[in-house]
Design an enzyme around this catalytic site. Structure first.
Site, short mmCIF file in Angstrom:
data_model
loop_
_atom_site.label_atom_id
_atom_site.label_comp_id
_atom_site.label_asym_id
_atom_site.label_seq_id
_atom_site.Cartn_x
_atom_site.Cartn_y
_atom_site.Cartn_z
N ARG A 129 0.83 -1.21 0.00
CA ARG A 129 0.00 0.00 0.00
C ARG A 129 0.87 1.26 0.00
NH1 ARG A 129 -4.18 -0.93 4.75
NH2 ARG A 129 -5.01 1.05 3.94
N ASP A 327 -15.31 2.60 4.51
CA ASP A 327 -15.00 1.22 4.86
C ASP A 327 -16.20 0.30 4.74
OD1 ASP A 327 -12.30 1.60 5.40
OD2 ASP A 327 -12.68 2.20 7.47
#
Length: 447
Positions: A129, A327
């Site tokens: 990431r 999320d």
């Protein structure tokens, strides 16, 4: 492999209704921040209801490595004796943040304006990431980062010896970036200003004020200006962590999908910057009630009652709402497959740089279950098949991502054929009691 567990396949199948009370663990965002700000305060901070998943435990271990005393007193009960703003010691070993992007980015911010050097790593997912979105603004304070191509972990951060206050306009709607900048600003003289075009979750601002920092927020036509006065002496707090609305989304949505279900989820944090999913569900026609609404520690809370909702309709989520439910889009995509009509999720490009590319992961997984989807760089469209209409019968790739794994397991409870995920072990890092909690409600989960 996911950070701390063996690879484990799991299957969900349609069974009886989900019934009972779902005891959700503490909010992960608040838990991370409680430990970090407790470590930067002078004196003893007491925390009740801390989420004890691996992500948060890795942050607790990191705070010890930087010199704070961090002690578990009992289930969810912790004590942190801080070292004060600018008081971090240099760690003697690499800081392993496991699977937690929140943990590593906030810790980098907290140490970036102290004259120490630390090396950060994580599991395979976290190492893939990008960290540049945080290290770039931290460089403005005087910190230096050296990492792999693309600013990826492992990465060494050299803290600024003579930090400068910063004015930074965030190019992405990210609470992690905002929080890293504000935490770095704590040990910089003068006023640090963070400007965001879209509001993101504000736990950091709320908690900074609670610890005694001067933080002002001004909303203008040019954006949301958050100003922090540097070099305060943070005072210790007693913190009661609200229950995690992101974790609650899974039993709530499973109850809405599974025929005959009636589930109560008590004590959920409903911070307006986090509650976008629940307002979206109501717009879709979900039978979702907020009971016993109250406020604790500056955070709004309520008990959520979710009942099977066969009349749910697809809707279009506005881009400006995306940050308040970023999320929760994976579980919303799963739920949308069981609604009538199209659900269009816009403004969601941030999902492509989460634990996995969540747009692609949900699209490919839903296709494997017989659901038609469309995607762009910044949107995901799910063509709902109505209650009882999802064929199922496939295996979804979890991609080392706990939310992908949990979303497909919930979908399996309402699909005609069982739904499998290739690896459920990432769930242990974020929501360790997900499987026993769902089984206690009546979910048929095997593996």
């Amino acid at each position: 492999m996911s950070g701390h567990g063996e690879r484990r396949k799991m299957t969900a199948r349609k069974g009886g209704p989900l019934r009972g009370e779902a005891e959700i663990p503490g909010d992960k965002s608040v838990s991370h921040r409680s430990l970090i700000l407790g470590a930067l305060a002078v004196g003893e901070t007491r925390i009740e209801g801390l989420l004890e998943g691996q992500d948060v435990l890795d942050t607790a271990k990191a705070m010890r490595a930087f010199g704070a005393e961090v002690e578990r007193l009992g289930p969810g009960s912790w004590r942190v004796r801080g070292v004060g703003v600018g008081g971090f010691a240099e760690p003697s070993d690499v800081i392993d943040c496991g699977n937690s992007g929140t943990g590593v980015r906030l810790i980098m911010g907290a140490m970036a304006t102290s004259p120490v050097t630390a090396t950060f790593t994580g599991d395979a997912s976290l190492r893939s990431r990008p960290m540049g979105r945080v290290t770039e603004p931290l460089a403005l304070f005087g910190a230096r980062a050296v990492g792999r191509a693309g600013g990826r972990l492992p990465l060494t951060l050299v803290g600024a010896r003579d930090p400068l206050p910063v004015e930074y306009r965030s190019p992405v709607p990210s609470a992690q970036v905002k929080s890293a900048v504000l935490l770095a600003g704590l040990n910089a003289p003068g006023i640090t200003t963070l400007i965001e075009a879209e509001p993101t979750r504000d736990h950091t601002e709320r908690m900074l004020r609670g610890f005694g920092a001067e933080v002002e927020t001004e909303v203008t036509a040019a954006g949301r200006f958050i100003r922090l006065v540097g070099q305060p002496e943070l005072r210790p707090l007693s913190i009661s962590v609200p229950r995690d609305p992101s974790s609650a989304a899974f039993p709530v949505c499973a109850a809405l999908m599974a025929e005959g279900s009636d589930v109560l989820v008590p004590g959920i944090g409903l911070n307006p910057t986090r509650a976008g999913l629940y307002f979206t569900l109501r717009e879709m026609g979900a039978d979702l009630a907020f009971e016993n609404e109250r406020e604790e520690g500056g955070e709004p809370m309520a008990d959520l009652r979710a009942r099977f909702s066969p009349a749910m309709k697809g809707i279009e989520t506005p881009p400006e709402r995306a940050a308040s439910m970023i999320d929760e889009f994976p579980i919303l995509a799963a739920l949308a497959a069981t609604a009538e009509g199209r659900t269009v999720m816009r403004g969601v490009k941030e999902l492509r740089v989460k634990e996995s590319d969540r747009i692609d992961a949900m699209a490919r997984g839903l296709e494997a279950m017989g659901v038609r989807v469309e995607e762009t760089e910044d949107s995901l469209t799910v063509h709902g098949m109505g209650p009882g209409g999802v064929p199922g019968g496939g295996t979804a790739a979890a991609r080392l991502d706990h939310r992908i794994a949990m979303s497909f397991l919930c979908l399996g409870l309402a699909s005609n054929a069982p739904v499998s995920v290739d690896d459920a072990s990432p769930i242990d890092t974020s929501f360790p009691n997900f499987v026993p909690l769902m089984r206690a409600l009546g979910a048929a989960l095997e593996g």
